[in-house]
Write a protein that holds these residues in place. Structure first.
Motif, PDB file in Angstrom:
ATOM      1  N   ILE A  37       0.839  -1.197   0.000  1.00  0.00           N
ATOM      2  CA  ILE A  37       0.000   0.000   0.000  1.00  0.00           C
ATOM      3  C   ILE A  37       0.874   1.248   0.000  1.00  0.00           C
ATOM      4  N   ASP A  38       0.252   2.364  -0.362  1.00  0.00           N
ATOM      5  CA  ASP A  38       0.905   3.666  -0.287  1.00  0.00           C
ATOM      6  C   ASP A  38      -0.145   4.646   0.190  1.00  0.00           C
ATOM      7  N   ILE A  79       7.797   4.288  -8.896  1.00  0.00           N
ATOM      8  CA  ILE A  79       6.455   4.861  -8.793  1.00  0.00           C
ATOM      9  C   ILE A  79       5.595   4.162  -9.834  1.00  0.00           C
ATOM     10  N   HIS A  80       4.443   3.640  -9.400  1.00  0.00           N
ATOM     11  CA  HIS A  80       3.587   2.870 -10.292  1.00  0.00           C
ATOM     12  C   HIS A  80       2.331   3.622 -10.726  1.00  0.00           C
ATOM     13  N   MET A  81       1.810   4.474  -9.860  1.00  0.00           N
ATOM     14  CA  MET A  81       0.500   5.072 -10.120  1.00  0.00           C
ATOM     15  C   MET A  81       0.589   6.596 -10.180  1.00  0.00           C
ATOM     16  N   PRO A  82      -0.248   7.212 -11.018  1.00  0.00           N
ATOM     17  CA  PRO A  82      -0.261   8.683 -11.078  1.00  0.00           C
ATOM     18  C   PRO A  82      -0.471   9.344  -9.716  1.00  0.00           C
ATOM     19  N   ASN A 140       4.290  12.432 -20.510  1.00  0.00           N
ATOM     20  CA  ASN A 140       3.014  11.743 -20.325  1.00  0.00           C
ATOM     21  C   ASN A 140       3.228  10.456 -19.542  1.00  0.00           C
ATOM     22  N   PHE A 141       2.218  10.095 -18.729  1.00  0.00           N
ATOM     23  CA  PHE A 141       2.292   8.850 -17.968  1.00  0.00           C
ATOM     24  C   PHE A 141       2.509   7.667 -18.897  1.00  0.00           C
ATOM     25  N   SER A 142       1.904   7.693 -20.081  1.00  0.00           N
ATOM     26  CA  SER A 142       2.020   6.577 -21.024  1.00  0.00           C
ATOM     27  C   SER A 142       3.445   6.400 -21.549  1.00  0.00           C
ATOM     28  N   GLU A 146       9.800   3.813 -16.255  1.00  0.00           N
ATOM     29  CA  GLU A 146      10.125   3.675 -14.847  1.00  0.00           C
ATOM     30  C   GLU A 146      10.435   5.050 -14.274  1.00  0.00           C
ATOM     31  N   ALA A 147       9.947   5.271 -13.059  1.00  0.00           N
ATOM     32  CA  ALA A 147      10.246   6.524 -12.345  1.00  0.00           C
ATOM     33  C   ALA A 147      10.564   6.179 -10.900  1.00  0.00           C
TER      34      ALA A 147
END
Length: 153
Positions: A37-38, A79-82, A140-142, A146-147
């Motif tokens: 979780i985050d 980081i996986h999610m916006p 863009n997220f797309s 990897e971040a």
């Protein structure tokens, strides 16, 4: 059946604290349940314990033999999610796209991506030497493969 029950319990637990959100959830063949979780304001040990208890106390160990691990997304984890970008505004990120890799300060999140800024040394337009210029890049997220947050010690 165990997976459906755990998913339902997990959704209920996260609904009680809307600042928390799910990053990853899996159940292995030996019934090892792993939840990552985050949170918008980070994740405390108590947050992990609340989610763990919400799941564990509602499963019957006599019917299912399982192990449960609830963790937070680590500081060095990608980081996986916006939603994760918003809590990292002001921090330095390393972002890899298919074309290039950027290191800069996350200054803004947009509906479809992020904005990074950084300083770079470039040759002067006229004469010898270099000057420092501010660079800005919208990604863009797309496009992001990897971040990661760059940690300073």
């Amino acid at each position: 059946m165990l997976k459906d029950k755990v998913e339902m319990l997990l959704k209920e637990a996260l609904a009680k604290d809307e600042s928390l959100f799910l990053i990853d959830f899996s159940i292995s063949s030996d019934n090892t349940i792993k939840v990552v979780i985050d949170g918008d304001k980070g994740v405390s040990l108590q947050d992990c314990m609340k989610v763990s208890r919400a799941i564990e106390h509602n499963l019957d160990r006599d019917k299912e033999d399982f192990s449960l691990e609830v963790t937070s997304s680590g500081a060095a984890s990608p980081i996986h999610m916006p939603r994760q970008y918003k809590k990292n505004i002001g921090r330095k990120l390393k972002v890899r796209t298919q074309e290039d890799t950027y290191e800069g300060n996350l200054v803004e999140t947009l509906e479809n991506g992020i904005v990074l800024t950084w300083k770079a040394r470039e040759p002067k337009p006229i004469g010898k030497g270099k000057i420092t210029v501010r660079k800005k890049k919208e990604i863009n997220f797309s496009e992001i493969e990897e971040a990661k947050v760059i940690l300073k010690f």
